[in-house]
Scaffold this motif. Structure first.
Motif, PDB file in Angstrom:
ATOM      1  N   ASP A 185      17.879 -12.571-107.398  1.00 45.49           N
ATOM      2  CA  ASP A 185      18.164 -13.027-105.903  1.00 45.49           C
ATOM      3  C   ASP A 185      19.556 -13.905-106.759  1.00 45.49           C
ATOM      4  OD1 ASP A 185      17.688 -11.564-104.057  1.00 45.49           O
ATOM      5  OD2 ASP A 185      15.325 -12.803-103.667  1.00 45.49           O
ATOM      6  N   GLU A 186      18.236 -14.511-108.332  1.00 42.34           N
ATOM      7  CA  GLU A 186      19.262 -15.852-109.123  1.00 42.34           C
ATOM      8  C   GLU A 186      19.850 -15.281-110.012  1.00 42.34           C
ATOM      9  OE1 GLU A 186      16.776 -17.362-112.349  1.00 42.34           O
ATOM     10  OE2 GLU A 186      15.240 -17.115-110.858  1.00 42.34           O
ATOM     11  N   VAL A 187      20.677 -13.930-109.757  1.00 43.67           N
ATOM     12  CA  VAL A 187      21.245 -13.617-110.586  1.00 43.67           C
ATOM     13  C   VAL A 187      22.443 -13.428-110.325  1.00 43.67           C
ATOM     14  CG1 VAL A 187      22.326 -11.531-111.513  1.00 43.67           C
ATOM     15  CG2 VAL A 187      20.488 -12.180-112.820  1.00 43.67           C
ATOM     16  N   ALA A 188      22.507 -13.128-108.624  1.00 42.80           N
ATOM     17  CA  ALA A 188      23.881 -12.682-107.537  1.00 42.80           C
ATOM     18  C   ALA A 188      23.762 -14.342-107.200  1.00 42.80           C
ATOM     19  CB  ALA A 188      23.144 -12.367-106.191  1.00 42.80           C
ATOM     20  N   GLN A 189      22.985 -14.991-106.904  1.00 41.11           N
ATOM     21  CA  GLN A 189      22.949 -16.517-106.951  1.00 41.11           C
ATOM     22  C   GLN A 189      24.081 -17.695-108.108  1.00 41.11           C
ATOM     23  OE1 GLN A 189      20.395 -18.413-104.775  1.00 41.11           O
ATOM     24  NE2 GLN A 189      20.917 -20.896-105.074  1.00 41.11           N
ATOM     25  N   GLU A 190      24.199 -18.011-109.373  1.00 44.41           N
ATOM     26  CA  GLU A 190      24.437 -17.307-110.614  1.00 44.41           C
ATOM     27  C   GLU A 190      25.921 -16.838-110.214  1.00 44.41           C
ATOM     28  OE1 GLU A 190      23.211 -16.848-114.703  1.00 44.41           O
ATOM     29  OE2 GLU A 190      21.862 -17.107-114.011  1.00 44.41           O
ATOM     30  N   ALA A 191      26.065 -15.609-110.059  1.00 43.70           N
ATOM     31  CA  ALA A 191      27.532 -15.165-109.958  1.00 43.70           C
ATOM     32  C   ALA A 191      27.909 -15.770-109.199  1.00 43.70           C
ATOM     33  CB  ALA A 191      26.845 -13.306-110.101  1.00 43.70           C
ATOM     34  N   TRP A 192      27.309 -15.687-107.720  1.00 40.67           N
ATOM     35  CA  TRP A 192      28.811 -16.818-107.271  1.00 40.67           C
ATOM     36  C   TRP A 192      29.185 -17.705-107.599  1.00 40.67           C
ATOM     37  CZ3 TRP A 192      31.341 -14.052-102.924  1.00 40.67           C
ATOM     38  CH2 TRP A 192      30.327 -13.735-102.448  1.00 40.67           C
ATOM     39  N   VAL A 193      28.173 -18.477-107.943  1.00 34.87           N
ATOM     40  CA  VAL A 193      28.571 -19.484-108.936  1.00 34.87           C
ATOM     41  C   VAL A 193      29.669 -19.665-109.454  1.00 34.87           C
ATOM     42  CG1 VAL A 193      28.108 -21.878-109.727  1.00 34.87           C
ATOM     43  CG2 VAL A 193      26.968 -20.989-107.788  1.00 34.87           C
ATOM     44  N   ALA A 194      29.834 -18.123-110.683  1.00 38.27           N
ATOM     45  CA  ALA A 194      30.729 -18.029-111.279  1.00 38.27           C
ATOM     46  C   ALA A 194      32.501 -17.924-110.957  1.00 38.27           C
ATOM     47  CB  ALA A 194      30.317 -16.574-111.965  1.00 38.27           C
ATOM     48  N   VAL A 195      31.544 -17.160-109.447  1.00 35.20           N
ATOM     49  CA  VAL A 195      32.892 -16.710-109.256  1.00 35.20           C
ATOM     50  C   VAL A 195      34.510 -17.809-108.463  1.00 35.20           C
ATOM     51  CG1 VAL A 195      34.164 -15.485-106.837  1.00 35.20           C
ATOM     52  CG2 VAL A 195      32.123 -14.393-108.231  1.00 35.20           C
ATOM     53  N   LEU A 196      33.326 -18.891-108.100  1.00 32.74           N
ATOM     54  CA  LEU A 196      33.605 -20.068-107.555  1.00 32.74           C
ATOM     55  C   LEU A 196      34.500 -20.957-108.433  1.00 32.74           C
ATOM     56  CD1 LEU A 196      33.513 -21.938-104.763  1.00 32.74           C
ATOM     57  CD2 LEU A 196      31.813 -23.541-106.537  1.00 32.74           C
ATOM     58  N   LYS A 197      34.285 -20.426-109.942  1.00 31.31           N
ATOM     59  CA  LYS A 197      34.685 -21.951-111.034  1.00 31.31           C
ATOM     60  C   LYS A 197      35.598 -20.509-111.569  1.00 31.31           C
ATOM     61  CE  LYS A 197      30.143 -23.876-112.559  1.00 31.31           C
ATOM     62  NZ  LYS A 197      29.036 -24.407-113.528  1.00 31.31           N
ATOM     63  N   ALA A 198      35.448 -19.044-111.796  1.00 25.80           N
ATOM     64  CA  ALA A 198      36.780 -18.582-112.368  1.00 25.80           C
ATOM     65  C   ALA A 198      37.805 -18.526-111.445  1.00 25.80           C
ATOM     66  CB  ALA A 198      36.323 -16.842-112.696  1.00 25.80           C
ATOM     67  N   LEU A 199      37.736 -18.772-110.171  1.00 26.29           N
ATOM     68  CA  LEU A 199      38.513 -18.069-108.993  1.00 26.29           C
ATOM     69  C   LEU A 199      40.417 -18.434-109.033  1.00 26.29           C
ATOM     70  CD1 LEU A 199      38.291 -16.350-106.515  1.00 26.29           C
ATOM     71  CD2 LEU A 199      38.174 -18.245-105.087  1.00 26.29           C
ATOM     72  N   PRO A 200      40.219 -20.461-109.552  1.00 23.52           N
ATOM     73  CA  PRO A 200      41.622 -20.626-110.072  1.00 23.52           C
ATOM     74  C   PRO A 200      42.177 -19.429-110.510  1.00 23.52           C
ATOM     75  CG  PRO A 200      39.869 -22.644-109.228  1.00 23.52           C
ATOM     76  CD  PRO A 200      39.244 -21.156-109.352  1.00 23.52           C
ATOM     77  N   ASN A 201      41.169 -18.984-111.801  1.00 20.38           N
ATOM     78  CA  ASN A 201      41.888 -18.501-113.227  1.00 20.38           C
ATOM     79  C   ASN A 201      41.587 -16.673-112.614  1.00 20.38           C
ATOM     80  OD1 ASN A 201      42.017 -20.779-114.304  1.00 20.38           O
ATOM     81  ND2 ASN A 201      40.740 -20.919-115.126  1.00 20.38           N
ATOM     82  N   PHE A 202      41.319 -16.674-111.905  1.00 18.05           N
ATOM     83  CA  PHE A 202      41.606 -14.860-111.285  1.00 18.05           C
ATOM     84  C   PHE A 202      43.206 -14.163-111.291  1.00 18.05           C
ATOM     85  CE2 PHE A 202      41.388 -11.935-107.989  1.00 18.05           C
ATOM     86  CZ  PHE A 202      40.764 -10.696-108.735  1.00 18.05           C
ATOM     87  N   GLU A 203      43.158 -13.612-111.989  1.00 19.29           N
ATOM     88  CA  GLU A 203      44.523 -12.906-112.822  1.00 19.29           C
ATOM     89  C   GLU A 203      45.003 -11.602-111.526  1.00 19.29           C
ATOM     90  OE1 GLU A 203      44.365 -11.599-117.000  1.00 19.29           O
ATOM     91  OE2 GLU A 203      45.100 -14.006-117.435  1.00 19.29           O
ATOM     92  N   ARG A 204      44.098 -11.380-110.836  1.00 19.29           N
ATOM     93  CA  ARG A 204      44.448  -9.938-110.100  1.00 19.29           C
ATOM     94  C   ARG A 204      44.681  -8.319-110.559  1.00 19.29           C
ATOM     95  NH1 ARG A 204      46.720 -12.440-103.950  1.00 19.29           N
ATOM     96  NH2 ARG A 204      45.470 -10.094-104.100  1.00 19.29           N
ATOM     97  N   ARG A 205      44.237  -8.739-111.818  1.00 24.11           N
ATOM     98  CA  ARG A 205      44.248  -7.245-112.250  1.00 24.11           C
ATOM     99  C   ARG A 205      43.386  -6.534-111.675  1.00 24.11           C
ATOM    100  NH1 ARG A 205      44.291  -9.303-118.080  1.00 24.11           N
ATOM    101  NH2 ARG A 205      45.810 -10.572-118.676  1.00 24.11           N
ATOM    102  N   SER A 206      42.879  -6.540-110.966  1.00 22.85           N
ATOM    103  CA  SER A 206      41.516  -5.808-110.089  1.00 22.85           C
ATOM    104  C   SER A 206      41.619  -6.480-108.652  1.00 22.85           C
ATOM    105  CB  SER A 206      39.990  -5.797-110.710  1.00 22.85           C
ATOM    106  OG  SER A 206      40.077  -6.945-110.339  1.00 22.85           O
ATOM    107  N   SER A 207      40.757  -5.960-107.714  1.00 20.56           N
ATOM    108  CA  SER A 207      40.665  -6.627-106.789  1.00 20.56           C
ATOM    109  C   SER A 207      39.784  -7.440-106.415  1.00 20.56           C
ATOM    110  CB  SER A 207      40.115  -5.211-105.023  1.00 20.56           C
ATOM    111  OG  SER A 207      39.104  -4.843-105.749  1.00 20.56           O
ATOM    112  N   LEU A 208      39.790  -8.230-105.531  1.00 18.93           N
ATOM    113  CA  LEU A 208      38.811  -9.018-105.615  1.00 18.93           C
ATOM    114  C   LEU A 208      37.145  -8.462-105.898  1.00 18.93           C
ATOM    115  CD1 LEU A 208      38.284 -12.184-105.355  1.00 18.93           C
ATOM    116  CD2 LEU A 208      38.099 -12.171-102.660  1.00 18.93           C
ATOM    117  N   LYS A 209      37.253  -6.957-104.676  1.00 20.60           N
ATOM    118  CA  LYS A 209      35.880  -6.917-104.923  1.00 20.60           C
ATOM    119  C   LYS A 209      35.532  -6.974-106.222  1.00 20.60           C
ATOM    120  CE  LYS A 209      32.989  -2.743-103.172  1.00 20.60           C
ATOM    121  NZ  LYS A 209      33.759  -1.654-102.075  1.00 20.60           N
TER     122      LYS A 209
END
Lengths: 206, 84
Positions: free
Chosen positions: A49-73
């Motif tokens: 649970d902790e890992v998934a939550q940490e990953a969501w925060v990482a997603v939030l932080k990294a999203l402005p730099n997401f280059e869309r070389r893959s799907s969001l999923k």
């Protein structure tokens, strides 16, 4: 996964960047379950649970730099995978693909064959041999669960996603950033170990 | 001609239908005459199918979704705070 009604990445990403709560609710609802599943397979129940939550925060932080070389999923699943692997590394547990591939690779002990490569110790006859009968016995199901838990993390995760959850092999390779041939090696080893575990259990029943 | 050890190495590829045509044919020929390898392949197939029956529902409750969305809101607010 409940993401059949999820809007396309083109629609979602701008809304997520604007911190649209509905969009966040939609992606969390679609992907959080699978993220927990991946985190659990790699890092174990205790910190999933902790890992998934940490990953969501990482997603939030990294999203402005997401280059869309893959799907969001795929990108989100890769982040949870990397977060889980990094947590394991802190505990000095093996998670790299190289280490996983270097682990003993024989599907079956070479001593089971003679010098011509024929069985000297053939597979035993199973009392339960259909998928349903394998799962009908609680003890056998426990044996399968235990064997799954004892697999190295990447083997466990790949066999769980592929054979249990039915995830597409191509997506698995993208999430783990491994070649299809390496992913298959790990999948095959995992299956063979699981078959061996069932075999051992059934032999001990004789 | 493939021996039994070869068959165990190709068993997964055979079950996943990923072997080249000629190799697949060689495996099939071996299986026609080797009861031990037939047993091995059947057991591996049963193992894979049993795993498929363990599929878990990965949907999550509304409460869990609320919790994650709230965590993200807080994280967002922290990110937006100007650095002192």
């Amino acid at each position: 996964m409940s993401h059949r009604n999820l809007p396309s990445d083109d629609e979602l990403i701008p809304k997520l960047l604007e911190n649209d709560e509905t969009a966040y609710r939609q992606v969390v609802s679609a992907y959080h379950g699978m993220m927990i599943y991946i985190a659990r397979s790699i890092a174990g129940d205790a910190i999933a649970d902790e890992v998934a939550q940490e990953a969501w925060v990482a997603v939030l932080k990294a999203l402005p730099n997401f280059e869309r070389r893959s799907s969001l999923k795929t990108w989100i699943m890769r982040i949870v995978c990397n977060t889980a692997k990094s947590r394991l590394r802190h505990e000095s547990r093996t998670v790299s693909i190289e280490d996983s591939l270097n682990e003993s690779g024989d599907m079956i002990s070479p001593t089971r064959f003679d010098e011509r490569g024929h069985w000297s110790s053939p597979p035993s006859i199973w009392h339960a041999e259909t998928p349903d009968s394998l799962l009908a016995s609680t003890e056998l199901q426990t044996c399968i669960d235990r064997a799954l838990k004892e697999l190295p993390p990447l083997q466990r995760t790949i066999v769980s996603l592929r054979d249990i959850q039915g995830m597409d092999m191509e997506l698995i390779c993208k999430i783990f950033e491994v070649s299809e041939s390496n992913a298959r090696v790990l999948l095959h080893r995992a299956r063979s170990r699981l078959r061996e575990a069932i075999d051992k259990y059934q032999r001990n029943q004789d | 001609m493939l021996n039994c050890k070869d068959i165990t190495k190709k068993a997964n590829g055979y079950l996943d239908k990923e072997l080249p045509y000629f190799t697949r044919l060689q495996v099939k020929l071996h299986l026609l005459v080797c009861v031990h390898c037939q047993r091995y392949i059947n057991q591996l197939r049963a193992t894979i199918r049993a795993l498929g029956k363990l599929k878990k529902d990965t949907s999550v409750s509304g409460q869990v979704i609320d919790d994650i969305v709230n965590t993200l809101k807080h994280a967002r607010q922290n990110l937006d705070k100007p650095e002192k």
